[in-house]
Design an enzyme around this catalytic site. Structure first.
Site, PDB file in Angstrom:
ATOM      1  N   THR A 157      45.174  37.116  19.918  1.00  0.00           N
ATOM      2  CA  THR A 157      43.906  37.866  19.982  1.00  0.00           C
ATOM      3  C   THR A 157      42.781  37.000  20.542  1.00  0.00           C
ATOM      4  OG1 THR A 157      43.268  37.134  17.777  1.00  0.00           O
ATOM      5  CG2 THR A 157      44.561  39.171  17.918  1.00  0.00           C
TER       6      THR A 157
ATOM      7  N   ASP B   5      40.228  15.904  24.783  1.00  0.00           N
ATOM      8  CA  ASP B   5      40.411  16.539  23.475  1.00  0.00           C
ATOM      9  C   ASP B   5      39.836  15.619  22.399  1.00  0.00           C
ATOM     10  OD1 ASP B   5      41.692  17.121  20.883  1.00  0.00           O
ATOM     11  OD2 ASP B   5      42.729  18.666  22.028  1.00  0.00           O
TER      12      ASP B   5
ATOM     13  N   ASP C  40      42.213  14.624  19.488  1.00  0.00           N
ATOM     14  CA  ASP C  40      43.241  13.668  19.900  1.00  0.00           C
ATOM     15  C   ASP C  40      42.636  12.280  20.119  1.00  0.00           C
ATOM     16  OD1 ASP C  40      45.064  15.662  19.787  1.00  0.00           O
ATOM     17  OD2 ASP C  40      45.342  15.854  21.957  1.00  0.00           O
TER      18      ASP C  40
HETATM   19  N1  URA Z   1      37.784  20.883  22.533  1.00  0.00           N
HETATM   20  C1  URA Z   1      37.919  19.600  22.917  1.00  0.00           C
HETATM   21  O1  URA Z   1      38.336  18.759  22.111  1.00  0.00           O
HETATM   22  N2  URA Z   1      37.592  19.261  24.184  1.00  0.00           N
HETATM   23  C2  URA Z   1      37.134  20.152  25.083  1.00  0.00           C
HETATM   24  O2  URA Z   1      36.833  19.778  26.215  1.00  0.00           O
HETATM   25  C3  URA Z   1      36.992  21.494  24.667  1.00  0.00           C
HETATM   26  C4  URA Z   1      37.330  21.836  23.386  1.00  0.00           C
END
Ligand code: URA
Length: 212
Positions: A107, A202, A205
């Protein structure tokens, strides 16, 4: 909704090191912590206070203290956890709640999978922390969650925002409540995978490593 972009050379310098893909997790975590402390200074500009009488060694004086009910800091799991210490360093008496939100891949809506917050937030000032304001979906749901429980106002603290996400937030929040967004920078755009460009990758990460 009000937007505040922290325009400061220290913020710009630290953000540049953070963006660099060569910056490893330990330095990345440290820089996020430092940046959040700088953003927290701006984000707490309107924190509710009350007069407080004290005695200095030489006289009585009326000072200021943070008023009750205590502010609530809410990191959005998982990446928001990397911003918690920076916020509570400046707001040590704040309470901390947690929101776990995930995108339903069918969704595309944000679903709450964990919630550790008081049911009644009447009169509370809330500080939502999440490093990346990308599509805005998670933050819209989180703001909705807090306002429905009676929060007095919500300040969202992010490292980076995409213009697309800010627009989504603006449309969703409108003048439904007192919502302020404090960011270190507004970037160019989102890519086809909803990553912020140029961004920093990210955030979860880079803070905590890749978990499969
Ligand atoms: N979440 C992230 O960790 N990085 C991005 O660029 C977008 C969402």
């Amino acid at each position: 909704m009000r937007l505040h972009v922290a325009d400061h050379p220290l913020v710009a310098h630290k953000l540049t090191v953070l963006r660099n893909k060569e910056t490893a997790s330990p330095t990345f975590r440290l820089l996020v912590d430092e940046l959040v402390t700088l953003l927290a200074y701006e984000a707490t500009r309107e924190v509710a206070t009350e007069p407080h009488t004290i005695s200095t060694p030489v006289a009585e004086t009326i000072g200021t203290r943070i008023a009750d009910p205590r502010p609530l800091v809410v990191p959005i799991l998982r990446a928001g956890l990397g911003m918690l210490d920076g916020m509570t360093r400046l707001l040590p008496t704040a309470e901390v709640g947690f929101l776990g939100m995930q995108r339903n891949e069918e969704t595309l809506e944000a679903v709450t999978y964990a919630n550790r917050l008081p049911d009644d937030l009447t009169g509370r000032q809330c500080f939502l922390v999440d490093p990346m304001l990308a599509t805005g979906g998670t933050l819209v749901a989180a703001i909705d969650f807090l306002l429905k429980r009676g929060a007095r106002d919500v300040t969202v603290v992010c490292l980076l925002a995409a213009p697309e996400g800010l627009e989504v937030l603006e449309k969703a929040v409108g003048d439904r409540g007192d919502v302020k967004v404090v960011v270190a920078a507004v970037d160019e755009r989102l890519d086809e995978n909803a990553y912020i460009i140029p961004g920093l990758g990210d955030a979860g990460d880079r803070l905590y490593g890749v978990v499969d």
